[in-house]
Design an enzyme around this catalytic site. Sequence first.
Site, mmCIF file in Angstrom:
data_model
loop_
_atom_site.group_PDB
_atom_site.id
_atom_site.type_symbol
_atom_site.label_atom_id
_atom_site.label_comp_id
_atom_site.label_asym_id
_atom_site.label_seq_id
_atom_site.Cartn_x
_atom_site.Cartn_y
_atom_site.Cartn_z
ATOM 1 N N SER A 240 0.848 -1.186 0.000
ATOM 2 C CA SER A 240 0.000 0.000 0.000
ATOM 3 C C SER A 240 0.884 1.236 0.000
ATOM 4 O O SER A 240 2.112 1.142 0.014
ATOM 5 C CB SER A 240 -0.908 0.008 1.235
ATOM 6 N N LYS A 241 0.267 2.410 0.018
ATOM 7 C CA LYS A 241 1.029 3.649 -0.028
ATOM 8 C C LYS A 241 1.984 3.783 1.153
ATOM 9 O O LYS A 241 3.051 4.362 1.030
ATOM 10 C CB LYS A 241 0.084 4.847 -0.078
ATOM 11 N N ARG A 242 1.585 3.231 2.289
ATOM 12 C CA ARG A 242 2.462 3.372 3.457
ATOM 13 C C ARG A 242 3.746 2.557 3.294
ATOM 14 O O ARG A 242 4.735 2.796 3.976
ATOM 15 C CB ARG A 242 1.726 2.951 4.732
#
Length: 469
Positions: A240-242
Amino acid sequence: MTVITRFAPSPTGFLHIGGARTALFNWLYARHHGGRFLLRIEDTDRARSTDDAIARILDGLDWLGLAWDGEAVSQFARRDLHEAAARRLLDQGKAYYCYASAEELAEMRETAKREGRPPRYDGRWRDRDPAEAPPGVPPVVRFKAPTAGETAIDDRVQGTVTVGNAELDDMVLLRSDGTPTYMLSVVIDDIDMGITHVIRGDDHLTNAFRQTQLYHALGVAPPVFAHIPLIHGPDGAKLSKRHGALGVEAYRDMGFLPEALRNYLLRLGWGHGDEEIISTEQAIAWFDLDAVGKAASRFDVVKLTNLNGHYLRERPDRDLVELVVPRLEAMLHRPVDDAGRARLAAGMAGLKQRAKTLVELAGNAAFYVRHRPIPHDESARKLLDPEARARLARLAERYAVLSTWSEQALDAETRAFVEAEGLKLGKVAQPLRAALAGSATSPGIFEVAAVLGRDETLGRIADALESPD
């Protein structure tokens, strides 16, 4: 048989890392077998598809060096072909009109939820006479899927996978407004484009069962499927973006080279013995689906960065100059002049040994292209104390009369100077570095002085003596 693969992104955002790897695997497989790699933009979702997203996807693929064969195809532009296929299935009794209302479909979902079953359409219009249709309800067209037996897929990565046909419902082929659905469009496009191998993420595996049924209904043999595991973050969770699941363009902006990203993505789920550094030529020669693993891969930006450092050192110096100049111009808010370019070219061999990204390389190289007087950071200011400046003044007098200006001559003259002064080399070399580079770190200081040349070196020393920061 000519191998034909395709990459089929939805233009609803950037080209993310998972999509880039899928494109790479399709490109390599086609190139390995001397086949064709096609690009299809699946833009049937008109509300979310944008021209900007299409441009970003094309730009990302182009930067990665994944050239497709022929023109990119718009799925939306082929909707007449999809609708015609649905009509043929209707005429053959392999599809039917369904008049179930939104309220009825919601009730089916709620009933399935209460009974602990997956939500599925219950087939209530499958064999019903359309004459019973309620007035004013525009129907959808549903596929009449087999209800008995199993559907099997001989997947090149996952192996043989089966599902009971009773677990699959009758999917929608045409919406109530007559527009084709993704499931229909994909199959018709793959047939029409002659796709022989569908290589994609394993999140599409469930779609493959329905699509296989549709191929059979259309009288066409399904392509070879290869569903590759998804990419996870370092913690094992879905990327994911994290975790850094950014678009390809973001990695370009962060200073990664396309060949490094290609190599890294290749090794996420595919291997060739213990090889880690794999050139594009080797990848094309070696790539096949048998070496794709079944387990999810973990994205590690540290490994990518280290790999990028290797490719940075392998790049010709002249290429790196062209890559860092725009970054330096953005950093300094002015053009890099010819003198600055010449210094970059002369000093690049030393600079690239100390950098892992183009951003880092540009930051390290900035002192070569700055105009006098150059700024000094905190570490440089500490080194340029009064005693150090006095020593630099005496050293500059010796530099001014050097008959030969070279790295070797500067090294020898400086060592003779520190010996005469009864000093250790660092007592002179570090302040000299501060004066010439504006910081406590740089390539070898005699290399730096040689690259800067006599006039610039003496000028920077004079600036440090006259007006220390």
